[in-house]
Design a protein around this motif. Sequence first.
Motif, PDB file in Angstrom:
ATOM      1  N   SER A  39       0.778  -1.194   0.064  1.00  0.00           N
ATOM      2  CA  SER A  39       0.131   0.127   0.143  1.00  0.00           C
ATOM      3  C   SER A  39       1.063   1.362   0.091  1.00  0.00           C
ATOM      4  CB  SER A  39      -0.987   0.166   1.091  1.00  0.00           C
ATOM      5  OG  SER A  39      -1.680   1.070   1.131  1.00  0.00           O
ATOM      6  N   LEU A  40       1.872   1.192   0.780  1.00  0.00           N
ATOM      7  CA  LEU A  40       2.669   2.284   1.061  1.00  0.00           C
ATOM      8  C   LEU A  40       3.415   2.777  -0.362  1.00  0.00           C
ATOM      9  CD1 LEU A  40       4.311   1.978   4.402  1.00  0.00           C
ATOM     10  CD2 LEU A  40       2.732   3.948   3.618  1.00  0.00           C
ATOM     11  N   THR A  41       3.946   1.617  -1.059  1.00  0.00           N
ATOM     12  CA  THR A  41       4.914   1.870  -2.397  1.00  0.00           C
ATOM     13  C   THR A  41       3.695   2.261  -3.379  1.00  0.00           C
ATOM     14  OG1 THR A  41       4.526  -0.569  -2.545  1.00  0.00           O
ATOM     15  CG2 THR A  41       6.569   0.397  -1.723  1.00  0.00           C
ATOM     16  N   SER A  42       2.539   1.506  -3.407  1.00  0.00           N
ATOM     17  CA  SER A  42       1.640   1.819  -4.603  1.00  0.00           C
ATOM     18  C   SER A  42       1.313   3.510  -4.157  1.00  0.00           C
ATOM     19  CB  SER A  42       0.202   1.058  -4.279  1.00  0.00           C
ATOM     20  OG  SER A  42       0.577  -0.088  -4.624  1.00  0.00           O
ATOM     21  N   SER A  43       0.958   3.902  -2.987  1.00  0.00           N
ATOM     22  CA  SER A  43       0.664   5.303  -2.856  1.00  0.00           C
ATOM     23  C   SER A  43       1.687   6.141  -3.073  1.00  0.00           C
ATOM     24  CB  SER A  43       0.374   5.426  -1.586  1.00  0.00           C
ATOM     25  OG  SER A  43      -0.003   6.829  -0.884  1.00  0.00           O
ATOM     26  N   ASN A  44       2.989   5.759  -2.983  1.00  0.00           N
ATOM     27  CA  ASN A  44       4.107   6.547  -3.205  1.00  0.00           C
ATOM     28  C   ASN A  44       4.301   6.655  -4.737  1.00  0.00           C
ATOM     29  OD1 ASN A  44       6.767   8.056  -2.525  1.00  0.00           O
ATOM     30  ND2 ASN A  44       7.564   6.439  -3.814  1.00  0.00           N
ATOM     31  N   ASN A  45       3.801   5.719  -5.647  1.00  0.00           N
ATOM     32  CA  ASN A  45       4.016   5.687  -6.925  1.00  0.00           C
ATOM     33  C   ASN A  45       2.914   6.585  -7.569  1.00  0.00           C
ATOM     34  OD1 ASN A  45       6.156   3.959  -7.271  1.00  0.00           O
ATOM     35  ND2 ASN A  45       4.708   2.143  -7.333  1.00  0.00           N
ATOM     36  N   ASN A  46       1.874   6.766  -6.771  1.00  0.00           N
ATOM     37  CA  ASN A  46       0.856   7.622  -7.187  1.00  0.00           C
ATOM     38  C   ASN A  46       0.854   9.039  -7.139  1.00  0.00           C
ATOM     39  OD1 ASN A  46      -0.781   5.496  -8.565  1.00  0.00           O
ATOM     40  ND2 ASN A  46      -1.773   5.001  -6.728  1.00  0.00           N
ATOM     41  N   ASN A  47       1.929   9.422  -6.097  1.00  0.00           N
ATOM     42  CA  ASN A  47       2.310  10.669  -5.904  1.00  0.00           C
ATOM     43  C   ASN A  47       3.395  11.097  -6.513  1.00  0.00           C
ATOM     44  OD1 ASN A  47       2.861  13.091  -4.177  1.00  0.00           O
ATOM     45  ND2 ASN A  47       2.659  11.951  -2.451  1.00  0.00           N
ATOM     46  N   GLU A  67      -7.313  -1.848  -4.416  1.00  0.00           N
ATOM     47  CA  GLU A  67      -6.839  -0.391  -4.207  1.00  0.00           C
ATOM     48  C   GLU A  67      -5.344  -0.345  -3.904  1.00  0.00           C
ATOM     49  OE1 GLU A  67      -7.553   3.044  -0.820  1.00  0.00           O
ATOM     50  OE2 GLU A  67      -9.068   1.546  -1.236  1.00  0.00           O
ATOM     51  N   ILE A  68      -4.858  -1.314  -3.311  1.00  0.00           N
ATOM     52  CA  ILE A  68      -3.464  -1.558  -3.269  1.00  0.00           C
ATOM     53  C   ILE A  68      -2.864  -1.649  -4.710  1.00  0.00           C
ATOM     54  CG2 ILE A  68      -1.467  -3.122  -2.814  1.00  0.00           C
ATOM     55  CD1 ILE A  68      -2.769  -3.830  -0.308  1.00  0.00           C
ATOM     56  N   GLY A  92      -3.921  -0.489  -7.369  1.00  0.00           N
ATOM     57  CA  GLY A  92      -4.361   0.604  -8.254  1.00  0.00           C
ATOM     58  C   GLY A  92      -5.610   0.529  -9.234  1.00  0.00           C
TER      59      GLY A  92
END
Length: 247
Positions: A18-26, A62-63, A65
């Motif tokens: 989740s953290l790495t996916s969120s970072n990739n979308n940031n 969600e994880i 994307g």
Amino acid sequence: MKVLIVGCGLAGLAAALSLTSSNNNNDGDDDIQITIVEKRKDLESKGATFGLQINGQNALNEIAGVVVGENQSSCCAMLDKLKSAGLIIPSSGGYMLPWWTVRDVLLEEVQARKDNIKIHLGVSIDTVSEQEDGSYIATFKDDTLQINADLIIGADGVHSYVRREILSLPNATPSGAYVWRGSVDTNAASSSDMLKHMQEFPIGKITKIGEGLIMAYFNFHPKVVGQIAWVFTARVDMLRDNMTVDC
């Protein structure tokens, strides 16, 4: 940002993804580097069977994307694999799965992100010290490993080191209910005829023993004949006076 996750189970692996996916979308420049530590030396394929319900399926999407519409028709590759391996629960749309099957699917995805996620097995935290800048340094028993982290996530179970030693929170309070889950191959040479008769039930069977004990079992998957999942539940406050649960 450096993140230390304690525990390589479902929660720890899902948090890392989740953290790495969120970072990739940031669009920000802050690259996330994650280290997962696990005290077990091997990630064994044994343990509980449980239901992956709709909320869990949505979390996996969600994880990854994946945007899911109202008809729930789209799903990520991780969820596709789990649906093909699990037994559907008609009443809820969930899937019964051995927990390690879910673990292995998450682990495969974590290993595909090795540039951002590292895993250390067979290490136990010894000390955690907070630095002047608010970061942390963790050292480990019987190991020269030392990890610097801006954030520590505790995903190390009900007897959590992070909960007890870092957050100084009280131990978890027992609910008085105990559940054992697992599976058995009734085709194995060691299985008795008493177990083989379970194959007669295509969906499942529930046996109630008094008010406080329930035994349930069902054929785990139509493609795996003879693989039976079982669940045994005990409510301590509803047991007879001469019965106890020792865990």
